[in-house]
Structures are given as C-alpha cells and as structure tokens.
Design a protein around this motif. Sequence first.
Motif, PDB file in Angstrom:
ATOM      1  N   ALA A  75     -93.255  19.714 -54.781  1.00  0.00           N
ATOM      2  CA  ALA A  75     -92.448  18.589 -53.740  1.00  0.00           C
ATOM      3  C   ALA A  75     -91.368  17.668 -54.398  1.00  0.00           C
ATOM      4  O   ALA A  75     -90.342  17.166 -54.359  1.00  0.00           O
TER       5      ALA A  75
ATOM      6  N   ASN B 152     -87.944  18.950 -56.177  1.00  0.00           N
ATOM      7  CA  ASN B 152     -86.700  19.673 -54.637  1.00  0.00           C
ATOM      8  C   ASN B 152     -85.491  18.962 -55.422  1.00  0.00           C
ATOM      9  O   ASN B 152     -85.089  18.756 -54.154  1.00  0.00           O
TER      10      ASN B 152
ATOM     11  N   TYR C  27     -89.524  24.882 -52.481  1.00  0.00           N
ATOM     12  CA  TYR C  27     -88.833  23.852 -52.942  1.00  0.00           C
ATOM     13  C   TYR C  27     -87.154  23.031 -53.320  1.00  0.00           C
ATOM     14  O   TYR C  27     -86.740  22.318 -53.832  1.00  0.00           O
TER      15      TYR C  27
ATOM     16  N   HIS D 142     -83.588  24.356 -53.534  1.00  0.00           N
ATOM     17  CA  HIS D 142     -81.770  24.303 -53.426  1.00  0.00           C
ATOM     18  C   HIS D 142     -81.529  25.667 -54.303  1.00  0.00           C
ATOM     19  O   HIS D 142     -81.749  25.833 -55.030  1.00  0.00           O
TER      20      HIS D 142
END
Lengths: 282, 282
Positions: free
Chosen positions: A53, A56, A80, A82
């Motif tokens: 995480a 991200n 995670y 974009h």
Amino acid sequence: MKIGILGLGLIGGSLGLDLRSLGHTVLGVSRQAKTCSIAQERGVVDHASIDLALLNQAELIFVCTPIAALASTVGHLLPYLHPDTILTDVGSVKLAIVEAIAPLWPNFVPGHPMAGTAETGIEAAQTQLFRGNPYVLTPTATTPAPAIAQVTALVKSLGATLYQCSPQAHDRAVAWISHLPVMVSASLIAACLQEPDSETLKLATQLASSGFRDTSRVGGGNPELGRMMAEYNQPELLRSLLRYRQSLDQIIAQIQAQEWSTLEQLLQQTQQARPEFLRTEE
Amino acid sequence: MKIGILGLGLIGGSLGLDLRSLGHTVLGVSRQAKTCSIAQERGVVDHASIDLALLNQAELIFVCTPIAALASTVGHLLPYLHPDTILTDVGSVKLAIVEAIAPLWPNFVPGHPMAGTAETGIEAAQTQLFRGNPYVLTPTATTPAPAIAQVTALVKSLGATLYQCSPQAHDRAVAWISHLPVMVSASLIAACLQEPDSETLKLATQLASSGFRDTSRVGGGNPELGRMMAEYNQPELLRSLLRYRQSLDQIIAQIQAQEWSTLEQLLQQTQQARPEFLRTEE
C-alpha cells in the motif's frame, strides 16, 4: 518525483541511493521487515514498508524482484496503482517479462540496467552503480511514449548509457555476452571436476592463476541467476550455445589435425576482435 | 653467483631485476642489440651482449626464449658452457622440452614460473613478478640432485611458491587450468563473430561488460603463445578439451530438456568448487 522501489536488493537499493541524492522521494517495499530497517538506516529510502500500500503514492515504480517472482509481484501490486503509474523492471531477460507484464499493466517500460557486483542484497547497495554502464530499455509498439520518456530521463540522470531496442534484440545480444559466458565458464569448472586422477586435480588447483580465475568467474557465480538466464532466455541461449559448440569443435579439429598455422590465424582473429567488446580498455 | 639469462623478455628481464637485487651478477644475452641496451639502462643485467660467448662465465643459465626456439638456442649455446654449468628454462610446457634438451645437456633442470602480465618484452619486466606465484620444477630421474638443489634455492629466493612434479604431471595439470581456458575463451569470441546479424553483433559489443571481459580475456591473448600451448602440449590439451566438450554438451542437454533444477544443481557445484582453484580470494 515520488518513486517506488519494490524489492530492496543490490539493484533496488542502489537505485534508491542515487534517486534520493537526485532529490526524489523514494518509497521502498520489501517482503522482509529487517530489509526495510536496513534500507532506512542506510538512507536508501525515505520510507520503507512490507506493505504494498505504501506504493500507491508512487508516480513511477521500479520492480526489482527476481525474474521468477516478477509476474506474481506485479499482480499483487495492481490494486494499489493509479491508472497513470509507470512500472519499469530491471530483469536480465526481456521478452518473457514483456509477455507476462504488459498484458497486466500497459504503462510498463521494460528495462535492464547492466550493472552489478559479486555481492547481493541491500548491504551491497552502492551509489553510482549505474554510472557509465549500459541501461537498456525495450519498449514495444504499444508502450506509451510519455512513459518511455519518463523512464529515459531517469536512466540518463543516473549517468547510465542508454540503449533502446526490441525485447527480442536485447535477449539475443545478452545471450552472447552475458548468458553464454556463464555456461561456457561453468562448463570449464565442471570439466575440471571430471578429472579422474585426484593428484592431477590437486596440482591443477594449486597452479591455477589469473587465467583460470578470470575464465571461471561467471561460471562460479549465483546458481539461481544462471538458472534464470537459461529458463527465461532458453531459445536465444541455446542458439548461442550451439554456435559456440561449432567454434569449439573447429578448434578441437585444428588441434587434432595439427593445423598450427590455421589455429594461430584463428587466435589472431579473436585477439583482434576482443577490444570491440570492451568499452573501456583494461 | 654469476647467472646468465638468455632471452631478455618479460620473464628473462624480470628474473634479472630480482636476481641482481639479491646480489647476483647477471649476464644477459639477446638477439637484439637494442634489447641489450634497454636491459642495461633499466638495470636488468650487469652486462648484456648479442654474443653467446658472454655466458661462458655463468654458473647457471635461465634460457628464456620462446618454446619453438629453445632446442636450437641451446644447441648454439653448448660450445660456450662449462661441464658443470646448470641450465634451466621457463617454458609453459615441460615434456616436449625435457625430451628435446635433456639429451643435449644432462645438467638441465626444467622449470615453469607461472607468472605473467598482459604485456611482453623487456619494457614489461618488473620486480617481484614471481613472488607468491607458483614456480614448478619438473626434474626427471636422471636430473642431477645438486642442480635441482641450486635451482630450488634460487626459485625460493625469488619468493615464488615451489612445486616439484614430473613433466607429464605438469603438462596434464596446466592443460586444465591454463591451456584449456585459452581455447574455451577463444571459442567464445570466435562464436560471437559467427553471429550472422550485424545489428545483434553491434548491440552485443555495446552491452558487453565485466562478465564477457573476464571470460574472453585469455582467448584474446597472444596468438603465438596459444599456438605453442597446443603444438607442444597437444595430447593433454586434447584430453581436457574433449572432457570439456562433454561438460558443455551436458549443460546444452539440460537446457534443451528444460531440466532447470538439474542445471541449478550443476551451477551450485561449480560455485562451490571454484574457490578451491583460487589461491587468493578475490
């Protein structure tokens, strides 16, 4: 920019050191909490975690895991990311990786920094590892141009010498100059170990000097890495191995037939050709 | 003592430097007047000449000419020798030399200093070239014990690590660790040059780095020396080459059959075995 590094070994760690010194924020993820601690202590990363995480926030991520783990690692990473996050890798084969990763994440720029040391792991990470060494990018027809531009700029900022070619061209070239030498060199050590007379073998180990040391070096390297070269670059490695065997057979035939002048001519050719392969003179 | 050196190249010149610094009087003979001048200027010898007659004062003579010239050189030298003069040589094969020289001069102690640099000639001569390196003596059953003792003492005074074995045992051991690597390494360069696609070859030369540099080093060395190894150590070199081809074929078969675990086990064996061949850790 915010740059993620997934896998904090020699390459990932060395990337972190250089990228931080260039002013980027580096976020590192390792499976091992201890590796995260060392990475933070050594200044390899700004933040480290065992949790994907953390990545991200990253605009661009270097995936630096071993080749065998690459596809599953990216699979776990996907939730995670974009949509505009750029992924790049550092694997020493390219076609197999492109075929595995590009379908998962189109914004992927395959890469191969050709730098290393005999050491591995975060402890071996060093600054300027890439300076003056080749760094190959192997985008395909579908790789987005902005992603290529972004990774290109980063690679140049590391002081590396950038090359761009197809994954296939990369794999064929590195088969010759990286993967074939490992098998040639390992065969040398393996052959010596087949000597049936233990006294001869003992004397050979005592007399071995720089010639044997250099010729056997990459054949005495990381077995897992050697296996990966063969497993993930099998067709190109076999192609170069079979041509190598032809050259070897030619030399054996010349020696059997006592064609000394012909052998000397061949050795003149190899002496003359070798400097073309050396970027810096010895 | 008064020591003669016949042939003032890298080995002969380096012997002169060390022997003079140990207090011996060194008499040097070269075919080239210019080499004699350089040897005197550099302090390699006390006296130098192109005339073999200079060596009639020597108690012991190192014959440092190339292997191909050795027998005829010793033939020309014989008229100038006292009956108790000791001859020793520095050739990298021993059985062929013993068979050629021992009948001409019984007081002959065959030797092989295993030291060298990439350079050749009197200009490359250096002090302490032999220190810490193997120096093999290969006397036969008929070699006089006092001559062996005399050469042994000199070799030890150079700081070399002395080994003594039969000419046959020497030739078999150096085939493995010196002569075979040259052919293995030359085959690597020769195979690359067989790449039919010029773009691939160009990329390969650009990407080649330390792995290729080390594995190709001895195959890009002196062609005349490589030919001599093959010509004068043919049976032992062929023996090791044929065993090498078996090891290579085994690796090729494993890669063809995709036996990755078996390949990795073999690479583990070569990784584990290599340090036995390295006197000093890298």
